[in-house]
Design a protein around this motif. Structure first.
Motif, short mmCIF file in Angstrom:
data_model
loop_
_atom_site.label_atom_id
_atom_site.label_comp_id
_atom_site.label_asym_id
_atom_site.label_seq_id
_atom_site.Cartn_x
_atom_site.Cartn_y
_atom_site.Cartn_z
N LYS A 26 0.80 -1.22 0.00
CA LYS A 26 0.00 0.00 0.00
C LYS A 26 0.84 1.28 0.00
O LYS A 26 0.46 2.28 -0.60
CB LYS A 26 -0.92 -0.02 1.22
N THR A 27 1.98 1.25 0.66
CA THR A 27 2.77 2.47 0.82
C THR A 27 3.19 3.06 -0.52
O THR A 27 3.05 4.26 -0.76
CB THR A 27 4.02 2.20 1.68
N ARG A 31 0.89 5.84 -1.99
CA ARG A 31 1.74 6.95 -1.51
C ARG A 31 1.11 7.57 -0.27
O ARG A 31 0.88 8.79 -0.21
CB ARG A 31 1.98 7.97 -2.61
N THR A 32 0.86 6.73 0.71
CA THR A 32 0.23 7.18 1.94
C THR A 32 1.14 8.08 2.77
O THR A 32 0.68 8.77 3.67
CB THR A 32 -0.18 5.97 2.79
N ILE A 33 2.45 8.03 2.48
CA ILE A 33 3.41 8.94 3.11
C ILE A 33 4.20 9.61 1.99
O ILE A 33 3.85 9.48 0.81
CB ILE A 33 4.34 8.18 4.08
N GLU A 131 7.28 -3.73 1.78
CA GLU A 131 6.23 -3.04 2.55
C GLU A 131 6.37 -3.37 4.04
O GLU A 131 6.28 -2.48 4.89
CB GLU A 131 4.85 -3.46 2.05
N TRP A 135 7.83 -0.78 7.66
CA TRP A 135 7.09 -0.53 8.89
C TRP A 135 7.52 -1.41 10.05
O TRP A 135 7.12 -1.18 11.19
CB TRP A 135 5.59 -0.70 8.63
N PHE A 232 -1.04 5.84 11.92
CA PHE A 232 -0.50 4.67 11.24
C PHE A 232 -0.46 3.53 12.26
O PHE A 232 0.24 3.62 13.27
CB PHE A 232 0.87 4.98 10.67
N GLU A 275 -4.52 4.66 9.01
CA GLU A 275 -3.91 3.89 7.92
C GLU A 275 -3.34 2.61 8.51
O GLU A 275 -2.58 2.67 9.49
CB GLU A 275 -2.80 4.70 7.25
N HIS A 277 -0.96 -0.61 8.38
CA HIS A 277 0.27 -1.10 7.75
C HIS A 277 0.86 -2.21 8.62
O HIS A 277 0.40 -2.42 9.76
CB HIS A 277 1.28 0.04 7.61
N THR A 326 14.63 5.12 4.82
CA THR A 326 13.53 5.83 5.47
C THR A 326 14.08 7.04 6.21
O THR A 326 15.26 7.10 6.54
CB THR A 326 12.79 4.93 6.46
#
Length: 338
Positions: A26-27, A31-33, A131, A135, A232, A275, A277, A326
């Motif tokens: 999903k990230t 582009r959730t961030i 992904e 996280w 998140f 969100e 994750h 990151t």
């Protein structure tokens, strides 16, 4: 005359091959961030802050008195080069259903059906793991640093220690430990983020624990208008939230707003969208643009190079290569729960 037969019988193949279920990447997709592209080996991240002091009005000439402070800091971020690669020996497929789709000729042993139904799963499997590591993961060095750090709770240390050992640090780990020059004490050490202590979350206490995260966030973040704060949270919380919302009896309370269903579903706590994750034991509340992933090209996550091996070898190689790191900015506006 009667027929006499001994030996096994070949059963027909089930038409469909039952494939593995891979978690959504999903990230990168949504582009959730903040996903930043165009970096090969490293990048410089700049942060700025302006301080102003009110003074009595004057008709005199302006003098330098430091009442307006313009501050800029640069932090170098090194990207990590990672790859997924191996050799495919198609001869292993001889005697299987895949042999039927191999072209005639001894040099031809690539199965079109195998490539379309099995090999095609490599890309989503890579996407799932990247992904997950965004996280939930930490390098060996960072695990050791956090384990020895003061200012980090025992439960957070335990959560980091239990993370998969990765080649790069995940976003929650960056929010716990980093070497940003924009911190109060610049350089490697505990992050300036807001830490909220919690406990193991269940369907019966999830609302109370989310209230701790929400209450710990700066009012500037909750009330921001130029951007919108988000929570998140671990994937498992989606189920716990729905169980909590559907508790039977006098204790029933609707603490979370659930809108829609399936791919379009959205869940909120006190107006802040959640969100989900692959976090484990940790949650983050902040503005999404403060959580960053730096890459060479976002498409590298799903690109595979597949070709024949050299020198006449009847095997193929498969390779995916990425550069990734990151980062977190504006740390004083990031609230992490653990």
């Amino acid at each position: 005359m009667p027929i006499s037969y001994s030996g096994g019988k070949k059963n027909p193949d089930l038409e469909n091959i039952q494939s593995e279920l891979y978690a959504d990447s999903k990230t990168f997709r949504d582009r959730t961030i903040d996903i930043q592209e165009g970096f090969k080996s490293g990048a410089d991240v700049y942060e700025s802050k302006v301080n102003v002091t009110m003074k009595a009005g004057s008709t005199d000439a302006v003098t330098a008195d430091g009442s307006i402070g313009l501050n800029v800091q640069k932090s170098p971020v090194t990207l990590t080069s990672i790859e997924y690669s191996d050799v495919i020996d198609d001869a292993v497929l001889f005697g299987t259903r895949f042999e039927a789709s191999m072209a005639k000729g001894a040099f031809n042993q690539v199965s079109d059906e195998f490539d379309k139904k099995v090999l095609i799963q490599v890309a989503p499997a890579i996407g799932e793991q990247v992904e997950d590591r965004l996280w939930n993961g930490a390098t060996t060095a960072t695990k050791a640093s956090i384990a020895a750090a003061t200012g980090v709770t025992a439960s957070v240390k335990a959560a980091v220690a239990a993370m998969p050992t990765s080649l790069f640090d995940s976003l929650p780990v960056r929010a716990i430990w980093n070497d940003s020059n924009s911190k109060t004490v610049a350089g490697a050490g505990v992050a300036d983020t807001i830490k909220v202590a919690g406990t193991a979350i269940t369907s019966s206490n999830i609302a109370a624990e989310y209230s701790k995260l929400y209450a710990g966030a700066p009012d500037k973040v909750i009330n921001a208008t130029a951007s919108t704060a988000k929570i998140f949270a671990p994937l498992a919380h989606r189920q716990l939230i729905k169980i909590a919302n559907n508790t039977v009896g006098a204790a029933q309370q609707i603490n979370f707003l659930v809108e829609g269903a399936g791919a379009t579903e959205k869940i909120y706590y006190n107006g802040v969208e959640i969100e989900f994750h692959p976090l484990v034991g940790l949650m983050i509340l902040t503005l999404p643009e403060y959580l960053k992933v730096l890459v060479d090209l976002a498409g590298d996550n799903s690109f595979l190079e597949i070709d024949k091996m050299a020198n006449g070898a009847q095997k193929r190689y498969i390779k995916n290569k990425q550069s990734i790191s990151t980062w977190v900015t504006n740390q004083r506006y990031i609230t992490i729960y653990g």
